[in-house]
Motif scaffolding. Structure first.
Motif, short mmCIF file in Angstrom:
data_model
loop_
_atom_site.label_atom_id
_atom_site.label_comp_id
_atom_site.label_asym_id
_atom_site.label_seq_id
_atom_site.Cartn_x
_atom_site.Cartn_y
_atom_site.Cartn_z
N ALA B 176 39.69 25.74 29.38
CA ALA B 176 38.68 27.07 29.61
C ALA B 176 38.97 28.06 28.59
O ALA B 176 40.27 28.38 28.57
CB ALA B 176 39.04 27.54 31.18
N ASP B 177 38.27 28.60 28.18
CA ASP B 177 38.42 29.86 26.92
C ASP B 177 38.23 31.11 27.80
O ASP B 177 37.02 31.71 27.78
CB ASP B 177 37.60 29.60 25.92
N GLU B 178 39.28 31.76 28.16
CA GLU B 178 39.15 33.05 28.66
C GLU B 178 38.18 33.10 29.57
O GLU B 178 36.97 33.88 29.63
CB GLU B 178 38.85 34.21 27.40
N PRO B 179 38.00 32.31 30.58
CA PRO B 179 37.10 32.14 31.67
C PRO B 179 36.61 33.59 32.22
O PRO B 179 35.50 33.71 33.04
CB PRO B 179 37.34 30.95 32.74
N THR B 180 37.47 34.38 32.40
CA THR B 180 37.02 35.57 33.26
C THR B 180 36.88 36.67 32.41
O THR B 180 36.63 37.95 33.02
CB THR B 180 38.23 35.75 34.45
N THR B 181 37.36 36.93 30.87
CA THR B 181 37.29 38.09 30.18
C THR B 181 36.09 39.03 30.23
O THR B 181 36.17 40.28 30.40
CB THR B 181 37.73 37.67 29.01
N ALA B 182 35.05 38.16 30.29
CA ALA B 182 33.64 39.02 30.17
C ALA B 182 33.15 39.46 31.46
O ALA B 182 32.18 39.87 31.57
CB ALA B 182 32.67 37.95 29.35
N LEU B 183 33.87 39.19 32.46
CA LEU B 183 33.53 39.44 33.70
C LEU B 183 33.84 40.73 34.49
O LEU B 183 35.10 41.20 33.94
CB LEU B 183 33.74 38.48 34.94
N ASP B 184 33.45 41.20 35.55
CA ASP B 184 33.87 42.24 36.14
C ASP B 184 35.20 42.08 36.94
O ASP B 184 35.44 41.00 37.18
CB ASP B 184 32.79 43.00 37.36
N VAL B 185 36.17 43.30 37.21
CA VAL B 185 37.37 42.95 37.76
C VAL B 185 37.06 41.98 38.89
O VAL B 185 37.86 41.24 39.35
CB VAL B 185 38.08 44.12 37.74
N THR B 186 36.27 42.51 39.89
CA THR B 186 36.16 42.01 41.04
C THR B 186 35.57 40.54 41.24
O THR B 186 36.10 39.91 41.96
CB THR B 186 35.01 42.77 41.97
N VAL B 187 34.79 40.30 40.23
CA VAL B 187 34.23 39.02 40.08
C VAL B 187 35.26 38.02 39.49
O VAL B 187 35.48 36.81 39.88
CB VAL B 187 32.91 39.21 38.97
N GLN B 188 36.39 38.82 38.51
CA GLN B 188 37.51 37.89 38.03
C GLN B 188 38.07 37.21 39.13
O GLN B 188 38.43 35.86 38.74
CB GLN B 188 38.11 39.00 37.16
#
Lengths: 339, 318, 323
Positions: B176-188
């Protein structure tokens, strides 16, 4: 990350220097430019050639004679076989200065006309390019910069011009202009003047260039740095001069060879349809038309100018490709986001 | 061991010269383990993952060293064999779910495509499986969602779809390449929960990248810190978070707000910028930015130690 | 979406009115010459001039003149030529449409097939010699004047090599209606089809290669690779499919423009009595009613074609469809 570091390296050297360096490394583009300039140079020597060969390229010279292998022969020959209806112009002699490519159906030296015709083709294509780019920039920048009603009106005008099939618009314009001289205020344009094809070709391609420029200016207009300049109270004329024009210069430069090539093809087509350059003046298109009647007997009359067009347009296109690759950073190899 | 990477080097020929993106990386991943890779942009994290996936397609890339997946060598593996492995045994989740899906096909179509690329299964059965996967990643109304185009879903939903697709063939290794970086904090947070849950149920090993040490603390069993194409520190999560030995790791940890306790007045930053990979400093790459630089740092430090490995001359005497 | 379609239709009507005004101004509004003399053609008698003047309402205000002309062309369709007295213009134009459509449709089939092959091959083998050769060939195709290529084709197939086995099947120039002589229709059109399509094969091949190559840089291609798909599948189902959106748009515009008169040069060279050839012949006689009518019909066709392209675009790209 590698992309980023090369970008930084390039910016240090300045975008123009980088583009120039890239262009200098593109051998195909340089060779194409050289070929194009060579053809232009050849055509520039047209008067010299005509003088040296002692021919009149714009007058009927049905009674002229030439000397081949020590024998004097008429330029217009009676066929030796068949029904002998009418005269046939002499074919290519392949000796320079001596009806190299033969004669056309008025006994004129095709080689001399080819060179003069090229001169006209380049002149019209070049002037039409300047015309198109000037007005397209004017329209595109005004529409894109001011937006609103001005943009609405200008865009619709461009839409109308754009929807008009190119050749039909050219025919409509020329049908009323070619046959009689036109007086617009103090300017009198004689019928048969080269200004008419220049104006017609220049006009029909304005939307082609104006639309991308409008889009680009609009994007720039809404960019942060222009917004900031407006916020600081900079006058529009200053913003246009300092921020917008330098940014669209690249686009305009990329358009120059493309438009040249397109205009050469259009000019030749219009002249072929007899609504471009008017006889006895020549352009490559008119020579091809002259050659149409002689196609099966003296094909070289039609073939030679066509080959010249292909060579010129091809070299312009190859050079244009290289120029675009050199100026447009998007053509760089993308390594993807890697970190 | 599911993955053994030995002295992996990747470089790119560019207009300006050779760029050494990763320079001698060695690490292992055990079955079912979660390995987190941390580091700034340009540290070689993504290139490492792409090398494992065999996805470095740039003709100017030079890859040397060894990557063994369950004993099979991946470097120089024939494209056909590699393709067979990819998506089936090793799957990948990308950073930006906005651009990771083909815009002109539905989510369901794209999952079915992957399933059918690796299994002989009817279209219908594959579709049912895709819907089940979408349900598993907590997408509401999975039957409808399967018929949606990527642009019709929110970023979080799209990332779930990407995860569902990655899991579709039950891979043993998930990258997984930064799977949460592009998302909103809550979604992260939701995506992290999901990944943790899925890791438990599927038992896949995960290698993931982040520059967010908070994410790291949530998910990783072991942590590896990279800097300028090299590993500078590698150990268990507890060891790294509690006792970082490399000055760079320490600086990274100092630059995030503590999870508990009083907030410091100012977060510390790392002075300077990461070096250009074209002009790496001689000796320790971190040397020019290191607050504790000593004379020995003029030479390149090797990665030493087994359980807690560090590439720093000072690490031996912390 | 309905609002978008209505807006598009409104724009279409606006452009049509704009074009008709422009045509009107070009033919009747340009300074210098009596428009009646233009309409009547060369060396018209005073009686004819007077008839023209009354029939077109040249003694009345401009807007009446404009409406009269529009009525004659689109509603009553009773515009007649004055060069060939009494020749009804509108039916004459309608008669030429099948010829132009036959020419353009056949060429379109050729250029779609060949440009797809060239574009995909060049993209698949990008930066190899196959790619370079295909792209140079494409560039040569773009750089050739179509009427000249037509003459070369005629020279080869009608004269120089007509008596060889290769081209002995080529019939003399001219058009045979499909309903009367399907085989003749096909044979007479083969050479014109190829001639007309060469430019577009080169153009579309190059455009397609560029857009596939661009698509191959996208993140979703990396996803497709990570899924373990074959390169062929990635190229055709992912990169080509997304590139087709711009391809189809371009095709619609060029097809419209060709039917709307841009096939003129090909028609002239091969003696095909299509819309373009009719205009060209009228140009030789300065038969303005004909030119006016073809210009208006053709440009309206182009405008409608452009509107259709926009609708097809909406159908092809799911992102626009729901936006």
């Amino acid at each position: 990350m590698t992309v980023l570091s090369t970008d930084v390296a390039n910016q240090c050297r300045g975008p123009w220097a980088t583009a120039f360096r890239r262009l200098m490394r593109d051998r195909a583009a340089l060779a194409a430019l050289a070929a194009f300039l060579l053809i232009v140079l050849m055509c520039l020597l047209a008067p010299v050639y005509a003088h040296w060969a002692g021919v009149e390229p714009f007058k009927s010279t049905l009674n002229a004679t030439i000397i081949i292998d020590g024998q004097e022969r008429p330029v217009m020959e009676l066929p030796t076989e068949g029904l002998a209806l009418g005269y046939t112009p002499i074919g290519p002699t392949w000796s320079l200065g001596n009806y190299f490519l033969g004669a056309d159906n008025q006994g004129r030296d095709v080689m001399a006309r080819l060179l003069y015709g090229g001169l006209n083709s380049f002149l019209i294509a070049g002037a039409a390019t300047i015309f198109t780019l000037t007005f397209a920039t004017l329209f595109g920048v005004t529409a894109g910069f001011f937006g609103g009603v001005i943009d609405m009106v200008l865009s619709r005008i461009l839409d109308v011009l754009w929807a008009f099939p190119v050749y039909l618009l050219a025919i409509s314009l020329s049908v009323v202009m070619i046959t009689q001289s036109i007086t617009i205020g103090p300017i009198v344009i004689e019928s048969g003047s080269l200004w008419l094809p220049i104006f017609i070709i220049g006009l029909i391609y304005i939307p082609y260039v104006a639309r991308p420029i409008r889009g680009q200016v609009m994007a720039l207009r809404n960019s942060d740095f222009v917004m900031a300049a407006i916020g600081l109270g900079a006058p529009s004329s200053r913003i246009m001069r300092k921020d917008i024009l330098p940014n669209i210069t690249t686009t305009l430069i990329v358009f120059v060879p493309i438009m040249m090539a397109l205009n050469m093809l259009t000019e030749s087509a219009l002249s072929f349809l007899s609504i471009g350059v008017q006889p006895p003046d020549a352009s490559w298109g008119t020579i091809i038309q002259d050659g149409q009647g002689l196609l099966y007997t003296r094909p070289v009359v039609a073939l030679a100018p066509g080959l010249m067009i292909v060579a010129s347009v091809l070299s312009l296109n190859v050079f244009g490709d290289g120029l675009r690759d050199a100026l447009d950073p998007k053509s760089k190899i993308k390594l993807g986001r890697s970190g | 061991m599911i993955l053994q990477v030995r002295d992996l080097k990747v470089s790119f020929r560019t207009e300006q010269g050779l760029v050494q993106a990763i320079d001698g990386v060695t690490f292992d991943v055990r079955e079912g383990e979660v390995l987190g890779i941390a580091g700034e942009s340009g540290s070689g994290k993504t290139v490492t993952l792409l090398a494992v996936m065999g996805l470095i397609t740039d003709p100017n890339a030079i890859i040397t060293g060894s990557i063994q997946y369950r004993g099979r060598e991946l470097v120089g593996m024939p494209a056909r064999e590699m393709r067979d492995l990819r998506g089936r045994e090793i799957a990948m989740i990308f950073q930006d779910p906005m651009t990771a899906l083909t815009p002109v096909y539905t989510i369901g179509w794209q999952i079915v495509e992957q399933i059918r690329a690796h299994q002989t299964i009817s279209r219908r059965a594959a579709w049912d499986k895709a819907v089940a996967l979408l349900a598993e990643v907590n997408i509401p109304k999975p039957e409808e969602a399967a018929h949606r185009y990527p642009h019709q879903l929110s970023g979080g939903m799209r990332q779930r779809a990407v995860i569902a697709m990655a899991l579709s063939c039950n891979p043993a290794l998930l990258v997984a390449d930064e799977p949460t970086t592009a998302l909103d904090v809550t979604v992260q947070a939701q995506i992290l929960d999901l990944l943790r849950k899925l890791q438990k149920t599927h038992g896949s090993a995960i290698v993931f990248i982040t520059h967010d040490l908070g994410v790291m603390a949530e998910l990783a069993d072991r942590i590896m810190v990279m800097y300028a194409g090299r590993i500078v520190e590698r150990s268990t999560r507890a060891a790294i978070l509690a006792g970082p030995r490399h000055p760079y790791t320490r600086a990274l940890l100092d630059s995030i707000p503590p999870l508990d306790g009083p907030r410091p007045h100012r977060l510390r930053t790392i002075s300077g910028a990461p070096p250009s990979l074209l002009h790496l400093p001689a000796g320790c790459s971190f040397g020019p930015r290191c607050p504790q630089r000593v004379e020995a740092c003029g030479a390149k430090p090797a990665l030493t130690g087994t359980d807690h490995a560090t590439a720093c001359f000072l690490a031996a005497t912390p | 979406m309905i609002y978008a379609v209505l807006q598009r239709l409104g724009q279409m009507v606006f452009v049509m009115v704009g074009i008709s005004l422009l045509v009107f101004l070009i033919f009747f509004g340009t300074p210098g010459v009596d428009p009646a003399a233009r309409i009547a053609g060369r060396n018209a008698s005073p009686e004819v001039l007077e008839a023209v003047r009354i029939s077109f309402g040249f003694d009345q205000p401009f807007y009446i003149q404009y409406l009269t002309m529009m009525k004659k062309i689109f509603i009553t369709g009773d515009l007649t030529s004055f060069v060939n007295r009494g020749w009804e213009v509108v039916p004459a134009v309608l008669d030429t449409i099948p010829v132009t459509l036959s020419l353009v449709l056949g060429a379109a089939v050729l250029w779609i097939i060949f440009s797809l092959i060239i574009g995909v091959l060049a993209a698949a083998y990008r930066d190899t010699w196959i790619d370079k050769i295909l792209m140079i060939l494409g560039l040569i195709g773009i750089s050739m004047p179509v009427y000249w290529l037509g003459e070369v084709m005629n020279l080869v197939t009608q004269s120089r090599y007509h008596d060889t086995w290769l081209f002995s099947w080529v019939p003399p120039l001219g058009y045979k209606p499909l309903s009367e002589d399907p085989k003749g229709w096909f044979l007479t059109l083969v050479i014109p089809w190829f001639t007309l399509s060469i430019l577009y094969i080169g153009l579309y091949g190059r455009v397609l290669r560029a857009s596939i190559t661009e698509a191959l840089q996208e993140d979703y291609i990396r996803t497709a690779r990570a899924k373990g798909l074959s390169e062929t599948r990635i190229l055709l189902r992912h990169a080509l499919r997304t590139s087709l959106i711009s391809f189809v748009t371009l095709f619609g515009l060029d097809f419209g423009a060709l039917v709307g008169g841009s096939a003129l040069l090909t028609e002239v060279v091969f003696g095909l009595q299509g819309v373009g050839k009719l205009t060209f012949d009228a140009l030789q006689n300065l038969d303005l009613p004909i030119i006016m009518t073809t210009v208006l019909y053709a440009s309206f066709f182009v405008v409608v074609a452009n509107a259709i392209v926009d609708v097809v675009y909406i159908l092809l790209d799911p992102r626009v469809r729901t936006a």
